[in-house]
Scaffold this motif. Structure first.
Motif, PDB file in Angstrom:
ATOM      1  N   GLU A 242      54.617 -17.894 -28.140  1.00  0.00           N
ATOM      2  CA  GLU A 242      53.718 -16.790 -27.808  1.00  0.00           C
ATOM      3  C   GLU A 242      53.626 -16.622 -26.292  1.00  0.00           C
ATOM      4  N   SER A 243      53.643 -17.736 -25.562  1.00  0.00           N
ATOM      5  CA  SER A 243      53.585 -17.685 -24.102  1.00  0.00           C
ATOM      6  C   SER A 243      54.804 -16.967 -23.533  1.00  0.00           C
ATOM      7  N   TYR A 244      55.980 -17.232 -24.119  1.00  0.00           N
ATOM      8  CA  TYR A 244      57.208 -16.572 -23.647  1.00  0.00           C
ATOM      9  C   TYR A 244      57.093 -15.058 -23.832  1.00  0.00           C
ATOM     10  N   VAL A 245      56.627 -14.632 -24.998  1.00  0.00           N
ATOM     11  CA  VAL A 245      56.459 -13.207 -25.259  1.00  0.00           C
ATOM     12  C   VAL A 245      55.507 -12.595 -24.236  1.00  0.00           C
ATOM     13  N   SER A 246      54.415 -13.300 -23.958  1.00  0.00           N
ATOM     14  CA  SER A 246      53.429 -12.805 -23.005  1.00  0.00           C
ATOM     15  C   SER A 246      54.029 -12.631 -21.611  1.00  0.00           C
ATOM     16  N   GLN A 247      54.857 -13.604 -21.195  1.00  0.00           N
ATOM     17  CA  GLN A 247      55.470 -13.527 -19.873  1.00  0.00           C
ATOM     18  C   GLN A 247      56.493 -12.400 -19.786  1.00  0.00           C
ATOM     19  N   VAL A 248      57.215 -12.177 -20.879  1.00  0.00           N
ATOM     20  CA  VAL A 248      58.163 -11.056 -20.888  1.00  0.00           C
ATOM     21  C   VAL A 248      57.402  -9.741 -20.785  1.00  0.00           C
ATOM     22  N   GLU A 249      56.345  -9.611 -21.577  1.00  0.00           N
ATOM     23  CA  GLU A 249      55.595  -8.357 -21.587  1.00  0.00           C
ATOM     24  C   GLU A 249      54.927  -8.072 -20.249  1.00  0.00           C
ATOM     25  N   SER A 250      54.596  -9.109 -19.511  1.00  0.00           N
ATOM     26  CA  SER A 250      53.978  -8.910 -18.192  1.00  0.00           C
ATOM     27  C   SER A 250      55.011  -8.769 -17.085  1.00  0.00           C
ATOM     28  N   GLY A 251      56.294  -8.867 -17.443  1.00  0.00           N
ATOM     29  CA  GLY A 251      57.352  -8.696 -16.455  1.00  0.00           C
ATOM     30  C   GLY A 251      57.545  -9.874 -15.532  1.00  0.00           C
ATOM     31  N   LYS A 252      57.092 -11.053 -15.958  1.00  0.00           N
ATOM     32  CA  LYS A 252      57.171 -12.231 -15.093  1.00  0.00           C
ATOM     33  C   LYS A 252      58.494 -12.979 -15.208  1.00  0.00           C
ATOM     34  N   ILE A 253      59.194 -12.814 -16.332  1.00  0.00           N
ATOM     35  CA  ILE A 253      60.464 -13.525 -16.513  1.00  0.00           C
ATOM     36  C   ILE A 253      61.516 -12.566 -17.047  1.00  0.00           C
ATOM     37  N   MET A 254      62.772 -12.929 -16.802  1.00  0.00           N
ATOM     38  CA  MET A 254      63.898 -12.156 -17.324  1.00  0.00           C
ATOM     39  C   MET A 254      64.098 -12.537 -18.785  1.00  0.00           C
ATOM     40  N   PRO A 255      63.995 -11.590 -19.717  1.00  0.00           N
ATOM     41  CA  PRO A 255      64.182 -11.930 -21.123  1.00  0.00           C
ATOM     42  C   PRO A 255      65.625 -12.316 -21.410  1.00  0.00           C
ATOM     43  N   SER A 256      65.818 -13.151 -22.403  1.00  0.00           N
ATOM     44  CA  SER A 256      67.157 -13.561 -22.786  1.00  0.00           C
ATOM     45  C   SER A 256      67.772 -12.520 -23.710  1.00  0.00           C
ATOM     46  N   GLU A 257      69.092 -12.597 -23.847  1.00  0.00           N
ATOM     47  CA  GLU A 257      69.781 -11.699 -24.776  1.00  0.00           C
ATOM     48  C   GLU A 257      69.314 -11.968 -26.204  1.00  0.00           C
ATOM     49  N   LYS A 258      69.082 -13.253 -26.513  1.00  0.00           N
ATOM     50  CA  LYS A 258      68.589 -13.613 -27.843  1.00  0.00           C
ATOM     51  C   LYS A 258      67.251 -12.947 -28.124  1.00  0.00           C
ATOM     52  N   PHE A 259      66.352 -12.937 -27.122  1.00  0.00           N
ATOM     53  CA  PHE A 259      65.034 -12.329 -27.312  1.00  0.00           C
ATOM     54  C   PHE A 259      65.173 -10.828 -27.524  1.00  0.00           C
ATOM     55  N   ALA A 260      66.005 -10.179 -26.709  1.00  0.00           N
ATOM     56  CA  ALA A 260      66.173  -8.727 -26.831  1.00  0.00           C
ATOM     57  C   ALA A 260      66.709  -8.354 -28.210  1.00  0.00           C
ATOM     58  N   LYS A 261      67.716  -9.107 -28.684  1.00  0.00           N
ATOM     59  CA  LYS A 261      68.264  -8.829 -30.012  1.00  0.00           C
ATOM     60  C   LYS A 261      67.240  -9.136 -31.100  1.00  0.00           C
ATOM     61  N   GLY A 262      66.418 -10.175 -30.868  1.00  0.00           N
ATOM     62  CA  GLY A 262      65.374 -10.505 -31.820  1.00  0.00           C
ATOM     63  C   GLY A 262      64.334  -9.402 -31.927  1.00  0.00           C
ATOM     64  N   CYS A 263      64.018  -8.786 -30.789  1.00  0.00           N
ATOM     65  CA  CYS A 263      63.080  -7.656 -30.801  1.00  0.00           C
ATOM     66  C   CYS A 263      63.652  -6.496 -31.606  1.00  0.00           C
ATOM     67  N   ASP A 264      64.945  -6.222 -31.427  1.00  0.00           N
ATOM     68  CA  ASP A 264      65.571  -5.131 -32.175  1.00  0.00           C
ATOM     69  C   ASP A 264      65.503  -5.384 -33.678  1.00  0.00           C
ATOM     70  N   LEU A 265      65.682  -6.646 -34.080  1.00  0.00           N
ATOM     71  CA  LEU A 265      65.587  -6.978 -35.498  1.00  0.00           C
ATOM     72  C   LEU A 265      64.157  -6.860 -36.005  1.00  0.00           C
ATOM     73  N   ALA A 266      63.211  -7.378 -35.215  1.00  0.00           N
ATOM     74  CA  ALA A 266      61.810  -7.361 -35.634  1.00  0.00           C
ATOM     75  C   ALA A 266      61.239  -5.941 -35.676  1.00  0.00           C
ATOM     76  N   PHE A 267      61.678  -5.093 -34.722  1.00  0.00           N
ATOM     77  CA  PHE A 267      61.143  -3.733 -34.618  1.00  0.00           C
ATOM     78  C   PHE A 267      61.991  -2.704 -35.371  1.00  0.00           C
ATOM     79  N   GLY A 268      63.225  -3.086 -35.719  1.00  0.00           N
ATOM     80  CA  GLY A 268      64.121  -2.120 -36.338  1.00  0.00           C
ATOM     81  C   GLY A 268      64.567  -1.045 -35.364  1.00  0.00           C
ATOM     82  N   THR A 269      64.838  -1.442 -34.117  1.00  0.00           N
ATOM     83  CA  THR A 269      65.162  -0.472 -33.059  1.00  0.00           C
ATOM     84  C   THR A 269      66.656  -0.339 -32.795  1.00  0.00           C
TER      85      THR A 269
END
Length: 278
Positions: free
Chosen positions: A46-73
């Motif tokens: 949850e902390s990682y998600v929070s840091q990505v959403e606040s723009g504090k860290i560079m998201p990983s490719e795995k996270f970006a693809k995971g978002c696409d799966l979770a959101f259906g984007t």
């Protein structure tokens, strides 16, 4: 917990990382998904998600693809991340980064600074700050994040083999000061202990054997020809032509022949590392 926050103005995001984070948060809230749930879906906390959403860290490719799966984007966030990366690299370097991800083998020669794939965050920051003295810290941090994210190729289940020849000047130059150099040399020693990674140091005493060469990298692939990337005053160039690639390979073999063996090189790095200890 975050769903109880007041409505947000997502248009306030100013940088690419902040924009990516704001888009993740906007879609997540629209889908009524909590940060903890998104973390579980993408394989992060949850902390990682929070840091990505606040723009504090560079998201990983795995996270970006995971978002696409979770959101259906359908690849939206993976595409956004790719464009962020390309935007934080010089235009002529972006194709190299794309090829680096696909390479099965990497051969690199570093002259006065450690090759980007092997740099620590602090070392990379010092390099970018010196090279872009008029840029804002946000811009520098974005460039650093893009460079550090390239390390993910070494964390794959089947990473490329990596052989790096470093001129002694890479170890002696006080990039960022003694503490930054100490951390950088520590990281090189950590990498040298990993399977599939070989480091060699070519000493000053080798003379013209290395002094005549510019920094360059060779990328090999299982199903396509080797590619050469060579530094120059304009920032570097890719070359796929067979003759220059073959010449670079011959030069690399000569550099390895004049360098200290891997075990001796590691011992030498340890000795230099001690010089940066207060």
């Amino acid at each position: 917990m975050d769903e109880t926050n007041p409505p947000e103005d997502f248009n306030q995001a100013v940088g690419p990382l902040q924009g990516f984070g704001a888009d993740v948060r906007r879609v997540r809230l629209g889908r009524k998904i909590k940060q903890k749930q998104l973390g579980r879906s993408t394989g992060y906390s949850e902390s990682y998600v929070s840091q990505v959403e606040s723009g504090k860290i560079m998201p990983s490719e795995k996270f970006a693809k995971g978002c696409d799966l979770a959101f259906g984007t359908n690849g939206l966030f993976a595409g956004l991340l790719r464009r962020i990366e390309e935007g934080d690299h010089p235009t002529q370097f972006a194709p190299y980064v794309h090829l680096e991800r696909k390479a099965s083998g990497i051969l690199g020669f570093s002259t006065t600074r450690v090759m980007g794939l092997l740099q620590t965050q602090e070392y990379a920051y010092a390099i970018f700050r010196a090279g872009h003295p008029c840029e804002t810290d946000e811009v520098i941090q974005a460039k650093v994040a893009a460079r550090i994210r390239r390390r993910e190729v070494l964390d794959r289940e089947r990473p490329p083999t990596l052989w790096a020849v470093l001129h002694e000047a890479c170890l002696r130059g006080h990039v960022g000061g003694p503490s930054v150099m100490a951390g950088q040399l520590d990281y090189l020693m950590e990498l040298a202990a990993l399977p599939g990674i070989d480091l060699q140091v070519i000493p000053f005493m080798a003379g013209a054997a290395a002094a005549h060469s510019v920094a360059f990298t060779l990328l090999s692939f299982k199903d396509s020809p080797t590619v050469l990337y060579a530094d120059d005053p304009q920032g570097g160039r890719l070359c796929r032509r067979a003759a220059p690639v073959a010449t670079a390979m011959q030069n690399y073999d000569r550099l390895r022949a004049h360098a200290m063996p891997p075990d001796e090189s590691l011992a030498f790095i340890k000795t230099v590392r001690e010089e940066y200890t207060p």
